[in-house]
Design an enzyme around this catalytic site. Sequence first.
Site, PDB file in Angstrom:
ATOM      1  N   GLN A  48       0.904  -1.250  -0.119  1.00  0.00           N
ATOM      2  CA  GLN A  48      -0.129  -0.132   0.006  1.00  0.00           C
ATOM      3  C   GLN A  48       0.715   1.180   0.013  1.00  0.00           C
ATOM      4  OE1 GLN A  48      -2.436   2.537  -0.385  1.00  0.00           O
ATOM      5  NE2 GLN A  48      -3.830   1.127   0.668  1.00  0.00           N
ATOM      6  N   GLY A  69     -24.830   0.484   4.256  1.00  0.00           N
ATOM      7  CA  GLY A  69     -23.850  -0.810   4.116  1.00  0.00           C
ATOM      8  C   GLY A  69     -22.836  -0.734   3.081  1.00  0.00           C
ATOM      9  N   GLY A  90      -9.358  -1.191  -1.344  1.00  0.00           N
ATOM     10  CA  GLY A  90     -10.366  -1.198  -0.369  1.00  0.00           C
ATOM     11  C   GLY A  90      -9.926  -0.728   1.067  1.00  0.00           C
ATOM     12  N   GLU A  91      -8.804  -0.156   1.333  1.00  0.00           N
ATOM     13  CA  GLU A  91      -8.313  -0.150   2.781  1.00  0.00           C
ATOM     14  C   GLU A  91      -9.034   0.833   3.628  1.00  0.00           C
ATOM     15  OE1 GLU A  91      -4.260   0.406   5.408  1.00  0.00           O
ATOM     16  OE2 GLU A  91      -4.297  -0.099   3.313  1.00  0.00           O
ATOM     17  N   ARG A  92      -9.662   1.865   3.046  1.00  0.00           N
ATOM     18  CA  ARG A  92     -10.602   2.887   3.757  1.00  0.00           C
ATOM     19  C   ARG A  92     -11.740   2.128   4.176  1.00  0.00           C
ATOM     20  NH1 ARG A  92     -12.474   7.868   2.036  1.00  0.00           N
ATOM     21  NH2 ARG A  92     -13.268   6.666   0.040  1.00  0.00           N
ATOM     22  N   ARG A 128      -8.022   8.233  -7.481  1.00  0.00           N
ATOM     23  CA  ARG A 128      -8.777   8.987  -6.698  1.00  0.00           C
ATOM     24  C   ARG A 128      -7.934  10.131  -5.997  1.00  0.00           C
ATOM     25  NH1 ARG A 128     -12.299   5.618  -3.623  1.00  0.00           N
ATOM     26  NH2 ARG A 128     -11.796   6.682  -1.852  1.00  0.00           N
ATOM     27  N   ALA A 129      -6.702  10.308  -6.307  1.00  0.00           N
ATOM     28  CA  ALA A 129      -5.774  11.502  -6.148  1.00  0.00           C
ATOM     29  C   ALA A 129      -5.549  11.322  -4.267  1.00  0.00           C
ATOM     30  CB  ALA A 129      -6.556  12.722  -6.266  1.00  0.00           C
TER      31      ALA A 129
END
Length: 303
Positions: A48, A69, A90-92, A128-129
């Site tokens: 990451q 959800g 998808g870490e966030r 996604r900047a």
Amino acid sequence: MSTDKPRRLGRGLDALLATRDPSPPIAKISDESPHTLAIADIRPNPFQPRKEFRDEELAELESSLRINGLIQAVTVRTAPDGNGYELIAGERRLRAATRIGWSRIPAVVKDIDDRALLTLALVENLQRADLNPIEEGEGYQRLIAEFSLTQQQVAEIVGKDRSTVANMLRLLNLPISIRTMVREGHLSVGHARALLAIPNEREMLELAREVVARGLTVRDVEQRARAGSALASPRTSKSKTDDHSAKPSAEVKRLQDELRRHLQTDVTITVGAHERGKIEIAFYSADDFERILDLMLAPHEQS
């Protein structure tokens, strides 16, 4: 519309994801249907490039997860050692789900190698900047160092110009303390590039501090950098006179470098007449100040 998408992802991404057999890609989906996996079984992406996740971003996502959800499943791969999974994207979402107490999360399992894992994580964040300039440069450097890619190959993979990749890599030549200022948004990329024209590290740091304190423009920094010897402020000139313009000895320089490595910030040791002097330790935010204090006081607290 479909013709634009590959350009954004990078013209070389398909080649990067190709296996020895060109027909199936490395990123072949093992199961297109999302599984519901235990969050405890999912490890962070070891490649990451993003290091910082703002609390306000996670708070907004937490609120959305409670109300709506999870709209898009996270993406994982089976861990190389066979125990659990490693996050691909998808870490966030994973962090937010963990913070609101979820124990399981929908996840799509893919089969990809390390190089594709790093590249996909980098491309996702770039689109996604989400990356600050230093994280972006570190991501490019990791692709080059670990997978023997050229700057041109990296540029094609991530869909950027080679000059953009080169400029981000140049930022990694800045001293640690100035990289921290760029990472935290106190200095822009333009300011950082202008500072690189200054050969003297101490003068570079002094001007970087002045940019933050006085709000100097990029043009101001460029003009000061071109001025060369005129960089020194009256305060700096006086200081140099008081110190007899003496360069630090080899032992002082060794101690200075050792402190810099330990504290991960700029440290200057000045020795004047009668063996008197001072140690200057730079910090660039409240969090940075607390981090340095923890490092300095840790041995005392343990005793």
